[in-house]
Enzyme design. Structure first.
Site, PDB file in Angstrom:
ATOM      1  N   GLN A  68       0.914  -0.717   0.256  1.00  0.00           N
ATOM      2  CA  GLN A  68      -0.187  -0.109  -0.360  1.00  0.00           C
ATOM      3  C   GLN A  68       0.554   0.991  -0.100  1.00  0.00           C
ATOM      4  OE1 GLN A  68      -3.541   2.166   2.279  1.00  0.00           O
ATOM      5  NE2 GLN A  68      -3.355  -0.107   2.994  1.00  0.00           N
ATOM      6  N   SER A  69       1.991   1.722   0.816  1.00  0.00           N
ATOM      7  CA  SER A  69       2.488   3.155   1.053  1.00  0.00           C
ATOM      8  C   SER A  69       3.102   3.181  -0.072  1.00  0.00           C
ATOM      9  CB  SER A  69       3.561   2.537   2.071  1.00  0.00           C
ATOM     10  OG  SER A  69       4.422   2.085   1.689  1.00  0.00           O
ATOM     11  N   ARG A  89       6.066  -9.459 -10.105  1.00  0.00           N
ATOM     12  CA  ARG A  89       7.774 -10.488 -10.511  1.00  0.00           C
ATOM     13  C   ARG A  89       6.362 -11.259 -11.086  1.00  0.00           C
ATOM     14  NH1 ARG A  89       9.368 -13.866  -5.095  1.00  0.00           N
ATOM     15  NH2 ARG A  89       8.708 -11.632  -4.033  1.00  0.00           N
ATOM     16  N   ASP A 124      11.629 -10.455 -14.223  1.00  0.00           N
ATOM     17  CA  ASP A 124      11.924 -11.172 -12.480  1.00  0.00           C
ATOM     18  C   ASP A 124      13.860 -10.642 -12.697  1.00  0.00           C
ATOM     19  OD1 ASP A 124      13.399 -12.774 -11.129  1.00  0.00           O
ATOM     20  OD2 ASP A 124      12.849 -14.550 -12.236  1.00  0.00           O
ATOM     21  N   ASN A 147       9.558  -0.409  -2.235  1.00  0.00           N
ATOM     22  CA  ASN A 147       9.035  -0.196  -0.736  1.00  0.00           C
ATOM     23  C   ASN A 147       9.117  -1.421  -0.177  1.00  0.00           C
ATOM     24  OD1 ASN A 147       6.351  -0.663  -1.977  1.00  0.00           O
ATOM     25  ND2 ASN A 147       5.628  -0.652   0.341  1.00  0.00           N
ATOM     26  N   LYS A 187      10.904  -5.166   9.163  1.00  0.00           N
ATOM     27  CA  LYS A 187       9.984  -5.036   8.346  1.00  0.00           C
ATOM     28  C   LYS A 187       8.803  -3.677   9.069  1.00  0.00           C
ATOM     29  CE  LYS A 187      10.584  -9.153   5.275  1.00  0.00           C
ATOM     30  NZ  LYS A 187      10.257 -10.300   4.605  1.00  0.00           N
ATOM     31  N   VAL A 188       7.372  -3.554   8.498  1.00  0.00           N
ATOM     32  CA  VAL A 188       7.186  -2.796   8.713  1.00  0.00           C
ATOM     33  C   VAL A 188       5.390  -2.822   8.651  1.00  0.00           C
ATOM     34  CG1 VAL A 188       5.967  -0.826   9.669  1.00  0.00           C
ATOM     35  CG2 VAL A 188       8.471  -1.335  10.191  1.00  0.00           C
ATOM     36  N   TYR A 189       4.291  -3.287   8.987  1.00  0.00           N
ATOM     37  CA  TYR A 189       3.393  -2.762   7.771  1.00  0.00           C
ATOM     38  C   TYR A 189       2.352  -1.352   8.351  1.00  0.00           C
ATOM     39  CZ  TYR A 189       3.174  -7.907   5.492  1.00  0.00           C
ATOM     40  OH  TYR A 189       3.427  -8.120   4.154  1.00  0.00           O
ATOM     41  N   GLU A 190       1.441  -0.912   7.742  1.00  0.00           N
ATOM     42  CA  GLU A 190       0.186  -0.066   8.337  1.00  0.00           C
ATOM     43  C   GLU A 190       0.351  -0.129  10.307  1.00  0.00           C
ATOM     44  OE1 GLU A 190      -1.716   2.407   7.293  1.00  0.00           O
ATOM     45  OE2 GLU A 190      -2.420   3.076   9.297  1.00  0.00           O
ATOM     46  N   ASP A 219       0.582   3.913   6.048  1.00  0.00           N
ATOM     47  CA  ASP A 219       0.932   3.313   5.081  1.00  0.00           C
ATOM     48  C   ASP A 219       0.430   4.536   3.691  1.00  0.00           C
ATOM     49  OD1 ASP A 219       1.753   0.984   4.925  1.00  0.00           O
ATOM     50  OD2 ASP A 219      -0.207  -0.257   4.705  1.00  0.00           O
ATOM     51  N   GLY A 298      -7.878  19.875  19.308  1.00  0.00           N
ATOM     52  CA  GLY A 298      -7.365  21.589  19.297  1.00  0.00           C
ATOM     53  C   GLY A 298      -7.791  22.712  20.529  1.00  0.00           C
ATOM     54  N   GLY A 299      -8.267  23.311  20.150  1.00  0.00           N
ATOM     55  CA  GLY A 299      -8.328  24.052  21.548  1.00  0.00           C
ATOM     56  C   GLY A 299     -10.066  23.856  21.534  1.00  0.00           C
ATOM     57  N   GLN A 300     -10.861  24.519  20.538  1.00  0.00           N
ATOM     58  CA  GLN A 300     -11.959  24.808  20.838  1.00  0.00           C
ATOM     59  C   GLN A 300     -12.586  22.865  21.005  1.00  0.00           C
ATOM     60  OE1 GLN A 300     -13.059  27.150  20.254  1.00  0.00           O
ATOM     61  NE2 GLN A 300     -11.817  28.100  19.231  1.00  0.00           N
TER      62      GLN A 300
END
Ligand code: COA
Length: 477
Positions: A68-69, A89, A124, A147, A187-190, A219, A298-300
């Protein structure tokens, strides 16, 4: 004596004049150099708006992304006119083609919604002939986006040194899970990124566990960051003539999006976070920014309130913000005009410890109306509210279709599907939203038209097994 003094004065005046002249000359030289280093600006196009090509026309991208990323990034660049050639591939392609499949035999929506407007070529990358084709692609492209897990690109032989030697103008853009440091090889996912980037620890309710959000900030958020880095590198290259590496770590991207929570972390040193409902409830703060439920960042002050039908409709809710300038209008609307002058409610600081009671009171009013009725009424008084829109409602929303944010495209094997178009609207570069390519759909076209291989060369490459899984098997047999 006086004459000598006069002469000395005249001399020093002359030399001062000379040095001022020098400074002015130097400045002029510097300014000239500066403007020369600016990109030579063409004359404004005489073509009607939207007909002068697209923003990234002429930019060719070697898209080595998957999942995805990375695909988010290259899809955005494709929408803006870049020629994105996705290298996949042989036989398998991007793993997401087959993930979460809803239509038998067709590419999944996971894939189709992230790879629109691109071309697909199968190579390939570990086959010697495949490597030759890739080298040729490197020479023909402006940007390589990838990625893969850390080290995978190097293992293919596509090191920065190799790429830069083949094409010094090439920009090499990467998404990785972490930047340099203790986790750089992971290795990293979302959701890993959401947790490691600080979003999860600050999402959810105080009494519950950390929560991840449905918005893919790890991602797609990092893909967006990468796209900005690429466009900036392209701009710099037009001055320097050389490419550079662009790196976006998902942890950094998430932290960037969660920066208000790092703000709150620092504010904690100076006392409680008074806008958090935890303050009003008298619950002491700990050492780190806490989870704040639906408190506004935020401030509100704001909160999610039930609307008519909430008992059966999980999305019959509205986000309600008690913005200070419209406090009087809110009091009138909900039938509490006395709050406008009551010292317990009249000012924002007086309201902070009473937010729970205030929102419960407003909720009595919203529960008697649908979320759309609340929205319509509140908007008349400039009271900021946000109906909780379901994906079904968004898919059916006419205005999003009209602006091209939600687009229906046709696909040869799955039929029509909805995708998200370009959320960034350029007034002179209309988005080019096309269906995603089939696996290897453009292999021949790219070999012939982009890489200029002859028919005989194409036949040889194919016979080598570098482009197709089936050929490979035949060769092995
Ligand atoms: N031909 C031959 N081999 C290919 C190929 C091709 N066209 N395209 C990819 N490959 C190979 C790579 O060379 C690599 O092999 P190697 O490990 O032997 O060197 C392998 O396929 C794919 O590598 P990898 O990236 O490790 O895939 P994975 O499925 O194991 O991991 C991720 C997936 C997403 C976890 C990992 O890629 C990653 O951490 N990426 C960086 C962070 C990221 O973007 N995460 C978000 C994903 S949405």
């Amino acid at each position: 004596m006086a004459t000598r003094k006069k002469a000395a004065k005249a001399k020093s005046k002359a030399s001062a004049k000379k040095s001022t002249k020098k400074v002015v000359k130097l400045r002029a030289k510097k300014t000239a150099a500066k403007s020369a280093s600016r990109i030579a600006a063409p004359r404004p196009s005489a073509k009607p708006w939207g007909e002068a090509g697209r923003a990234l026309d002429g930019v060719r991208i070697l898209d080595f992304t998957h999942v995805q990323s990375g695909p988010t990034c290259t899809q955005l660049l494709a929408y803006m006119g870049a020629d994105v050639i996705k290298v996949e591939r042989p036989g398998i392609g991007d793993i997401t083609r087959g993930q979460l499949r809803d239509v038998k035999g067709a590419d999944s929506l996971y894939f189709t919604m992230l790879n629109g407007s691109k071309r697909s070529i199968t190579i390939d990358s570990k086959h010697p002939k495949g490597k030759d084709v890739l080298d040729r692609l490197v020479k023909q492209c402006d940007v390589l986006v990838e990625n893969f897990a850390p080290g995978a690109l190097d293992r293919m032989g596509l090191t920065w040194e190799h790429i830069h030697k083949l094409n010094p103008r090439m920009i090499v853009a990467s998404v990785k899970g972490f930047g340099p440091g203790p986790y750089e090889d992971c290795k990293v996912y979302e959701n890993v990124a959401q947790c490691a980037g600080g979003a999860a620890s600050t999402t959810g309710f105080r009494e519950g566990p950390p929560l991840v959000t449905g918005a893919q900030i790890g991602d797609s958020g990092t893909g967006l960051h990468l796209a900005l880095g690429i466009v900036a590198a392209l701009y710099q290259r037009s001055r320097t003539g050389r490419g550079q590496k662009v790196l976006c770590a998902m942890q950094d991207g998430v932290l960037n999006l969660a920066r208000v929570k790092l703000r709150d972390q620092q504010r904690l040193k100076h006392g409680p976070l008074t806008e958090y409902s935890q303050y009003g409830e008298g619950v002491p703060f700990g050492a780190a920014t806490p989870r704040a439920g639906n408190d506004s960042g935020g401030g509100q002050p704001g909160w999610i309130l039930k609307c008519k039908g909430w008992e059966s409709d999980p999305d019959a809710y509205i986000y309600f913000i008690t913005q200070a300038p419209v406090w009087g209008a809110i009091c009138d609307l909900i039938g509490k005009p006395e709050w406008k002058t009551d010292p317990d409610f009249a000012t924002p600081p007086a309201r902070l410890p009473r937010l729970k009671h205030i929102f419960a009171t407003i909720e009595q009013w919203t529960m008697a109306r649908t979320k759309f009725e609340v929205m319509e009424t509140c908007n008349k008084y400039d009271i900021p509210v946000g109906p909780i829109l379901s994906m079904k409602e968004l898919a059916e929303e006419r205005s999003l279709r009209e602006t091209g944010t939600v687009v229906e495209v046709d696909h040869p094997t799955r039929g029509p599907y909805l995708t998200v178009g370009n959320p960034i609207k350029l007034s002179d570069s209309p988005a080019d939203v096309r269906r995603s390519p089939l696996l290897g759909e453009h292999t021949d076209e790219v070999l012939r038209d982009v890489l200029r291989y002859s028919d005989k060369e194409i036949a040889d490459i194919k016979a080598s097994g570098a482009l197709s899984a089936a050929d490979k098997k035949a060769e092995a047999a």
